[in-house]
Design a protein around this motif. Structure first.
Motif, PDB file in Angstrom:
ATOM      1  N   MET A 270       0.689  -1.244   0.011  1.00 40.75           N
ATOM      2  CA  MET A 270       0.099   0.019  -0.001  1.00 40.75           C
ATOM      3  C   MET A 270       0.823   1.084   0.048  1.00 40.75           C
ATOM      4  SD  MET A 270      -2.739  -1.679  -0.039  1.00 40.75           S
ATOM      5  CE  MET A 270      -3.832  -2.960   0.756  1.00 40.75           C
ATOM      6  N   ALA A 272      -0.249   3.971  -1.605  1.00 40.58           N
ATOM      7  CA  ALA A 272      -0.886   5.174  -1.968  1.00 40.58           C
ATOM      8  C   ALA A 272      -0.998   6.165  -0.460  1.00 40.58           C
ATOM      9  CB  ALA A 272      -2.193   4.641  -2.226  1.00 40.58           C
ATOM     10  N   VAL A 274      -3.380   7.790   1.073  1.00 42.41           N
ATOM     11  CA  VAL A 274      -4.727   7.923   1.155  1.00 42.41           C
ATOM     12  C   VAL A 274      -5.065   8.985   2.023  1.00 42.41           C
ATOM     13  CG1 VAL A 274      -7.028   6.690   1.624  1.00 42.41           C
ATOM     14  CG2 VAL A 274      -4.869   5.574   0.857  1.00 42.41           C
ATOM     15  N   ALA A 275      -6.236   9.729   1.501  1.00 41.29           N
ATOM     16  CA  ALA A 275      -6.707  10.991   2.434  1.00 41.29           C
ATOM     17  C   ALA A 275      -7.232  10.223   3.482  1.00 41.29           C
ATOM     18  CB  ALA A 275      -7.900  11.678   1.755  1.00 41.29           C
ATOM     19  N   ASP A 276      -6.754  10.701   4.823  1.00 41.50           N
ATOM     20  CA  ASP A 276      -7.267  10.265   6.215  1.00 41.50           C
ATOM     21  C   ASP A 276      -8.845  10.677   6.304  1.00 41.50           C
ATOM     22  OD1 ASP A 276      -4.968   8.873   6.786  1.00 41.50           O
ATOM     23  OD2 ASP A 276      -4.452  10.856   7.816  1.00 41.50           O
ATOM     24  N   PRO A 304     -12.225   4.961   5.362  1.00 35.83           N
ATOM     25  CA  PRO A 304     -11.838   3.635   5.702  1.00 35.83           C
ATOM     26  C   PRO A 304     -10.063   3.397   5.646  1.00 35.83           C
ATOM     27  CG  PRO A 304     -12.686   3.409   3.684  1.00 35.83           C
ATOM     28  CD  PRO A 304     -12.856   4.972   4.144  1.00 35.83           C
ATOM     29  N   ASP A 305      -9.449   2.596   6.502  1.00 39.27           N
ATOM     30  CA  ASP A 305      -7.977   2.329   6.467  1.00 39.27           C
ATOM     31  C   ASP A 305      -7.955   1.202   5.576  1.00 39.27           C
ATOM     32  OD1 ASP A 305      -5.449   1.702   6.751  1.00 39.27           O
ATOM     33  OD2 ASP A 305      -5.181   2.787   8.685  1.00 39.27           O
ATOM     34  N   ILE A 306      -7.438   1.433   4.219  1.00 45.50           N
ATOM     35  CA  ILE A 306      -7.293   0.050   3.469  1.00 45.50           C
ATOM     36  C   ILE A 306      -6.365  -0.720   3.970  1.00 45.50           C
ATOM     37  CG2 ILE A 306      -7.045  -0.179   1.083  1.00 45.50           C
ATOM     38  CD1 ILE A 306      -7.753   2.705   0.506  1.00 45.50           C
ATOM     39  N   LEU A 307      -5.142  -0.159   4.196  1.00 42.53           N
ATOM     40  CA  LEU A 307      -4.005  -0.928   4.719  1.00 42.53           C
ATOM     41  C   LEU A 307      -4.355  -1.973   5.996  1.00 42.53           C
ATOM     42  CD1 LEU A 307      -1.060  -1.967   4.826  1.00 42.53           C
ATOM     43  CD2 LEU A 307      -0.553   0.069   6.081  1.00 42.53           C
ATOM     44  N   GLY A 323       3.030  -1.735   4.262  1.00 40.29           N
ATOM     45  CA  GLY A 323       2.304  -0.569   4.083  1.00 40.29           C
ATOM     46  C   GLY A 323       3.759   0.495   4.227  1.00 40.29           C
ATOM     47  N   PHE A 324       3.292   1.693   4.010  1.00 43.64           N
ATOM     48  CA  PHE A 324       4.163   2.994   3.912  1.00 43.64           C
ATOM     49  C   PHE A 324       4.054   3.847   5.121  1.00 43.64           C
ATOM     50  CE2 PHE A 324       7.242   2.981   0.342  1.00 43.64           C
ATOM     51  CZ  PHE A 324       6.565   1.827  -0.307  1.00 43.64           C
ATOM     52  N   ALA A 325       4.909   4.440   5.736  1.00 45.95           N
ATOM     53  CA  ALA A 325       4.604   5.277   6.705  1.00 45.95           C
ATOM     54  C   ALA A 325       5.428   6.571   6.345  1.00 45.95           C
ATOM     55  CB  ALA A 325       5.152   4.918   8.198  1.00 45.95           C
ATOM     56  N   ALA A 326       4.329   7.750   6.065  1.00 42.28           N
ATOM     57  CA  ALA A 326       4.882   8.909   5.778  1.00 42.28           C
ATOM     58  C   ALA A 326       4.883   9.571   7.077  1.00 42.28           C
ATOM     59  CB  ALA A 326       4.056   9.477   4.584  1.00 42.28           C
ATOM     60  N   LYS A 338       2.782   2.364  14.072  1.00 37.43           N
ATOM     61  CA  LYS A 338       2.012   2.129  13.041  1.00 37.43           C
ATOM     62  C   LYS A 338       1.813   0.545  12.521  1.00 37.43           C
ATOM     63  CE  LYS A 338       1.578   5.797  10.292  1.00 37.43           C
ATOM     64  NZ  LYS A 338       1.751   6.915   9.520  1.00 37.43           N
ATOM     65  N   ARG A 341      -0.032  -1.060  15.051  1.00 38.06           N
ATOM     66  CA  ARG A 341      -1.417  -0.856  15.253  1.00 38.06           C
ATOM     67  C   ARG A 341      -2.439  -1.403  13.716  1.00 38.06           C
ATOM     68  NH1 ARG A 341      -0.787   4.515  15.057  1.00 38.06           N
ATOM     69  NH2 ARG A 341      -1.471   5.125  13.200  1.00 38.06           N
ATOM     70  N   LYS A 342      -1.819  -1.218  12.677  1.00 36.81           N
ATOM     71  CA  LYS A 342      -2.602  -1.673  11.533  1.00 36.81           C
ATOM     72  C   LYS A 342      -2.305  -3.023  11.355  1.00 36.81           C
ATOM     73  CE  LYS A 342      -2.247   3.045   9.242  1.00 36.81           C
ATOM     74  NZ  LYS A 342      -2.458   3.565   8.104  1.00 36.81           N
TER      75      LYS A 342
HETATM   76  N1  CTP Z   1      -3.513   4.030   4.404  1.00 38.71           N
HETATM   77  C1  CTP Z   1      -4.334   3.233   3.784  1.00 38.71           C
HETATM   78  N2  CTP Z   1      -5.752   3.983   4.170  1.00 38.71           N
HETATM   79  C2  CTP Z   1      -5.795   4.957   4.799  1.00 38.71           C
HETATM   80  C3  CTP Z   1      -4.768   5.673   5.157  1.00 38.71           C
HETATM   81  C4  CTP Z   1      -3.538   5.094   4.993  1.00 38.71           C
HETATM   82  O1  CTP Z   1      -4.234   2.268   3.213  1.00 38.71           O
HETATM   83  N3  CTP Z   1      -7.116   5.453   4.876  1.00 38.71           N
HETATM   84  C5  CTP Z   1      -2.047   3.394   4.253  1.00 38.71           C
HETATM   85  C6  CTP Z   1      -1.030   4.041   3.427  1.00 38.71           C
HETATM   86  O2  CTP Z   1      -1.102   3.635   2.050  1.00 38.71           O
HETATM   87  C7  CTP Z   1       0.158   3.525   3.930  1.00 38.71           C
HETATM   88  C8  CTP Z   1      -0.135   3.571   5.475  1.00 38.71           C
HETATM   89  O3  CTP Z   1      -1.355   3.198   5.629  1.00 38.71           O
HETATM   90  O4  CTP Z   1       0.542   2.410   3.409  1.00 38.71           O
HETATM   91  C9  CTP Z   1       0.474   4.586   6.278  1.00 38.71           C
HETATM   92  O5  CTP Z   1       0.000   5.735   5.839  1.00 38.71           O
HETATM   93  P1  CTP Z   1       0.228   7.101   6.471  1.00 38.71           P
HETATM   94  O6  CTP Z   1      -0.470   8.297   5.979  1.00 38.71           O
HETATM   95  O7  CTP Z   1       1.658   7.274   6.791  1.00 38.71           O
HETATM   96  O8  CTP Z   1      -0.451   6.889   8.175  1.00 38.71           O
HETATM   97  P2  CTP Z   1      -2.018   7.375   8.489  1.00 38.71           P
HETATM   98  O9  CTP Z   1      -2.754   6.055   8.620  1.00 38.71           O
HETATM   99  O10 CTP Z   1      -2.392   8.338   7.879  1.00 38.71           O
HETATM  100  O11 CTP Z   1      -1.593   7.331  10.170  1.00 38.71           O
HETATM  101  P3  CTP Z   1      -1.210   8.898  10.830  1.00 38.71           P
HETATM  102  O12 CTP Z   1      -2.413   9.586  10.871  1.00 38.71           O
HETATM  103  O13 CTP Z   1      -1.245   8.286  12.151  1.00 38.71           O
HETATM  104  O14 CTP Z   1      -0.004   9.321  10.209  1.00 38.71           O
END
Ligand code: CTP
Length: 398
Positions: A270, A272, A274-276, A304-307, A323-326, A338, A341-342
């Motif tokens: 994953m 992407a 993704v917009a939180d 939804p958190d796809i990962l 997953g990636f963590a930005a 992360k 948690r995921k």
């Molecule tokens: N991701 C996802 N779906 C979401 C948010 C994030 O699949 N709704 C995935 C991203 O593709 C990535 C990983 O989760 O592989 C982490 O994304 P990141 O933006 O770093 O984390 P967040 O879940 O946004 O956590 P935080 O808000 O604590 O930074």
């Protein structure tokens, strides 16, 4: 890359048939021998003479040519190839394939074969969108046929949209990927990439700075190791790679849906951004200034958190979920948390603070976090990060 391989190319009847001539040339240049079958409709667009001249072999056009077993029979014809490529795969040919019809040479050998099939659909945009074509495509994909394209753009009929046959170089790349003997051949890897766009109203959206470069590089690296790659991408700046199954989405919710539809896969990466959050009160028509000077109040809902959804599947979870963590501060600590948690297997952590130039740039400096600990990789091109990661994925799936 195709040295010693034999490709059976079925040329259907569409305006894109002219591109099949270029495809024959590319296949041969890559070292493959090409046997060609031209459907009756295909022969309305290109002549048997030009096909056979480019292929350097006789072109097969009629089922009954082959009943004389002094000739190669259709069963043998269909099975002596390493790969069957259908280009253009017209709506009619796809319908025949979906139904298992065998009323001409092309459809008969597609039914008689046990060889892998790659189809490059080409048709009018409305035919492509028609529910009947959707059903037929779902069926042929369920039967194991791989698709390349179609592309979106101006069509010969003057309309615009998806339906244009993939370019010959993209079909070549897809064929090479299918025939690759790389460590990931036979494996399917899903990659999410790019930003998502979350609408505010029909003309405005919330986005982020992800270019899609890292996800695209990963898809290329995985493809080059022989994987079948399902590439689910938001509206990215970098164009999607050739030789992978591209699924375009816009919002996080659409991305989740596309990911779930692509399962099962051997591994999911994953990448992407993704917009939180999405706008919970997105307007159905354009928001207007009301003259009071008051800005509209946007309400947000969590996406939804796809990962996490994929990593926590009770059944059918991919063997490896990455997953990636930005992050912008405490990169490793946040990424370790992360991962826990995921509940994904690996996290590729990177520092996206503005000073690093990583987000939207060409280089990346990552720390790979696994159950065994963490590894800091030196700063390198995103392509190189992708190659290393693809190699590690291949080792993990071996
Ligand atoms: N991701 C996802 N779906 C979401 C948010 C994030 O699949 N709704 C995935 C991203 O593709 C990535 C990983 O989760 O592989 C982490 O994304 P990141 O933006 O770093 O984390 P967040 O879940 O946004 O956590 P935080 O808000 O604590 O930074």
């Amino acid at each position: 890359m195709l040295g010693g391989k034999r490709i059976l190319l079925v040329i259907g009847g569409g305006i894109a048939a002219y591109k099949a001539l270029e495809l024959i040339r590319l296949f041969r240049k890559a070292g493959a021998a090409v046997t060609t079958v031209l459907t009756r409709a295909g022969a309305e667009f290109v002549t048997p003479l030009s096909v056979s001249a480019l292929a350097g072999e006789k072109v097969y056009t009629d089922l009954f040519d082959l009943t004389d077993e002094a000739e190669m029979g259709h069963i043998q014809l269909s099975r002596s190839a390493d790969l069957i490529v259908v280009a253009p795969a017209t709506a009619d040919l796809l319908a025949k394939m979906a139904q298992g019809r065998a009323d001409d040479l092309a459809s008969t050998l597609l039914l008689a074969t046990d060889t892998a099939v790659l189809a490059a659909p080409a048709m009018n945009v409305r035919m492509w969108g028609h529910p009947a074509t959707r059903r037929n495509l779902a069926q042929v994909q369920a039967d194991g046929v791989r698709l390349v394209g179609p592309d979106e753009g101006e069509m010969a009929c003057g309309e615009y949209g998806p339906g244009r046959m993939a370019e010959p170089v993209a079909i070549l790349a897809a064929a090479e990927a299918m025939l690759s003997q790389g460590p990931l051949s036979g494996k399917t890897v899903l990659v999410t990439s790019g930003p998502t766009h979350e609408p505010i109203d029909p003309v405005r959206y919330i986005a982020n700075r992800s270019s899609g470069a890292q996800g695209t590089a990963l898809a290329v690296a995985l493809r080059d190791l022989g994987a079948r790659v399902v590439f689910v991408t938001g509206p990215a700046e970098v164009p999607p790679p050739t030789g992978v199954d591209v699924i375009r989405v816009e919002t996080a919710r659409q991305m989740l849906e596309a990911v779930q539809a692509a399962l099962p896969v051997d591994a999911a990466v994953m990448a992407a951004a993704v917009a939180d959050w999405r706008v919970a009160n997105a307007a159905g028509s354009k928001l207007k200034k009301d003259g009071s000077g008051r800005a509209p109040a946007l309400e947000f809902a969590e996406n939804p958190d796809i990962l996490a959804t994929v990593a926590q599947m009770a059944t059918g979870r991919p063997r490896l979920v990455v997953g990636f963590a930005a992050e912008t501060d405490d990169v490793v600590a946040h990424a370790v948390a992360k991962r826990a948690r995921k509940r994904c297997d690996w996290i590729v952590a990177n520092d996206v603070s503005p000073g690093t130039g990583i987000m939207g740039g060409t280089e990346n400096a990552v720390v790979l976090i696994t159950a065994d600990g963490q590894e800091a990789w030196p700063r390198m091109a995103k392509d190189e990060v992708a190659r290393r990661l693809a190699q590690r994925i291949a080792e993990a799936l071996a």
